[in-house]
Motif scaffolding. Structure first.
Motif, PDB file in Angstrom:
ATOM      1  N   ALA A 161      24.288 -30.416 -26.357  1.00 11.67           N
ATOM      2  CA  ALA A 161      25.239 -29.305 -26.398  1.00 11.67           C
ATOM      3  C   ALA A 161      26.670 -29.832 -26.275  1.00 11.67           C
ATOM      4  O   ALA A 161      27.570 -29.368 -26.971  1.00 11.67           O
ATOM      5  CB  ALA A 161      24.940 -28.313 -25.279  1.00 11.67           C
ATOM      6  N   ALA A 162      26.871 -30.815 -25.415  1.00  8.47           N
ATOM      7  CA  ALA A 162      28.197 -31.419 -25.267  1.00  8.47           C
ATOM      8  C   ALA A 162      28.599 -32.131 -26.558  1.00  8.47           C
ATOM      9  O   ALA A 162      29.764 -32.072 -26.971  1.00  8.47           O
ATOM     10  CB  ALA A 162      28.222 -32.386 -24.088  1.00  8.47           C
ATOM     11  N   ALA A 163      27.642 -32.785 -27.209  1.00 12.84           N
ATOM     12  CA  ALA A 163      27.933 -33.475 -28.474  1.00 12.84           C
ATOM     13  C   ALA A 163      28.346 -32.466 -29.546  1.00 12.84           C
ATOM     14  O   ALA A 163      29.282 -32.720 -30.312  1.00 12.84           O
ATOM     15  CB  ALA A 163      26.720 -34.284 -28.926  1.00 12.84           C
ATOM     16  N   VAL A 164      27.671 -31.329 -29.593  1.00 13.34           N
ATOM     17  CA  VAL A 164      28.018 -30.282 -30.553  1.00 13.34           C
ATOM     18  C   VAL A 164      29.433 -29.783 -30.281  1.00 13.34           C
ATOM     19  O   VAL A 164      30.252 -29.652 -31.200  1.00 13.34           O
ATOM     20  CB  VAL A 164      26.995 -29.124 -30.511  1.00 13.34           C
ATOM     21  N   ARG A 165      29.760 -29.516 -29.018  1.00 13.62           N
ATOM     22  CA  ARG A 165      31.113 -29.059 -28.667  1.00 13.62           C
ATOM     23  C   ARG A 165      32.155 -30.116 -29.027  1.00 13.62           C
ATOM     24  O   ARG A 165      33.217 -29.800 -29.567  1.00 13.62           O
ATOM     25  CB  ARG A 165      31.212 -28.714 -27.188  1.00 13.62           C
ATOM     26  N   ALA A 166      31.856 -31.383 -28.737  1.00 15.00           N
ATOM     27  CA  ALA A 166      32.800 -32.461 -29.041  1.00 15.00           C
ATOM     28  C   ALA A 166      33.022 -32.553 -30.547  1.00 15.00           C
ATOM     29  O   ALA A 166      34.152 -32.698 -31.019  1.00 15.00           O
ATOM     30  CB  ALA A 166      32.299 -33.788 -28.478  1.00 15.00           C
ATOM     31  N   TRP A 167      31.933 -32.473 -31.317  1.00 16.76           N
ATOM     32  CA  TRP A 167      32.038 -32.553 -32.775  1.00 16.76           C
ATOM     33  C   TRP A 167      32.874 -31.397 -33.311  1.00 16.76           C
ATOM     34  O   TRP A 167      33.743 -31.578 -34.159  1.00 16.76           O
ATOM     35  CB  TRP A 167      30.643 -32.565 -33.393  1.00 16.76           C
ATOM     36  N   GLN A 168      32.603 -30.191 -32.831  1.00 14.80           N
ATOM     37  CA  GLN A 168      33.369 -29.025 -33.273  1.00 14.80           C
ATOM     38  C   GLN A 168      34.843 -29.183 -32.881  1.00 14.80           C
ATOM     39  O   GLN A 168      35.735 -28.849 -33.658  1.00 14.80           O
ATOM     40  CB  GLN A 168      32.796 -27.747 -32.662  1.00 14.80           C
ATOM     41  N   GLY A 169      35.078 -29.698 -31.691  1.00 17.17           N
ATOM     42  CA  GLY A 169      36.450 -29.913 -31.240  1.00 17.17           C
ATOM     43  C   GLY A 169      37.182 -30.942 -32.085  1.00 17.17           C
ATOM     44  O   GLY A 169      38.340 -30.757 -32.452  1.00 17.17           O
ATOM     45  N   MET A 170      36.486 -32.054 -32.412  1.00 16.85           N
ATOM     46  CA  MET A 170      37.114 -33.076 -33.260  1.00 16.85           C
ATOM     47  C   MET A 170      37.440 -32.491 -34.633  1.00 16.85           C
ATOM     48  O   MET A 170      38.508 -32.759 -35.195  1.00 16.85           O
ATOM     49  CB  MET A 170      36.207 -34.299 -33.406  1.00 16.85           C
ATOM     50  N   ASN A 171      36.525 -31.706 -35.168  1.00 15.07           N
ATOM     51  CA  ASN A 171      36.764 -31.081 -36.465  1.00 15.07           C
ATOM     52  C   ASN A 171      37.996 -30.181 -36.407  1.00 15.07           C
ATOM     53  O   ASN A 171      38.846 -30.220 -37.292  1.00 15.07           O
ATOM     54  CB  ASN A 171      35.536 -30.297 -36.916  1.00 15.07           C
TER      55      ASN A 171
END
Length: 163
Positions: free
Chosen positions: A31-41
């Protein structure tokens, strides 16, 4: 905000597709990886997108800027340029034709295959590619304002992701 990455961007926490992992039984780390990926995008593609800036500075579309930057590594066949850009050869031909008209690129004989041509940058094209890289490489102030330790940690993490 209501738990979304940014207002109007996807479902809130607890809703399907929210910050919960995509797969059933996913972990908190996922879940943290998904949030980080969305944030980087969001950071790279929306808040600090340099595409318009570089296109305006060079007076051409971003697809042409991408071609310049790919060609900066050295001459390549048009088909390979198309593959590197993720576009089809006919569209890449249109881009190369425009770069040639602008005096930024030229077609030259391929010494490895006399039936084909290579596309290479002219001196002016190399200067334009260098200018594009310079513009695209400027970090946003928010990144520069981070503590040096955080910047170094981010640098290490990104390096791991690029391996």
């Amino acid at each position: 905000m209501d738990g979304r990455t940014r207002e109007g961007d996807g479902p809130a926490e607890g809703e399907p597709g929210g910050s919960e992992p995509y797969e059933a039984g996913g972990s908190a780390a996922r879940a943290a990886a998904v949030r980080a990926w969305q944030g980087m995008n969001t950071l790279l593609m929306e808040r600090h997108n340099r595409r318009k800036t570089v296109a305006d500075a060079l007076g051409m579309s971003f697809s042409r800027v991408r071609a310049l930057r790919r060609l900066a590594a050295g001459p390549i066949p048009l088909r390979e340029l198309a593959e590197r850009m993720g576009s089809d050869p006919p569209y890449t031909t249109v881009i190369v034709d425009d770069l040639v008209r602008r005096g930024l690129a030229e077609r030259v004989a391929n010494p490895a295959d006399r039936r084909s041509k290579l596309v290479r940058l002219t001196e002016e094209g190399r200067a334009a590619a260098a200018r594009a890289t310079e513009i695209m490489s400027v970090p946003p102030d928010a990144l520069l304002d981070l503590d040096p330790e955080d910047i170094e940690a981010l640098d290490r993490i990104v390096a791991k992701l690029l391996r």
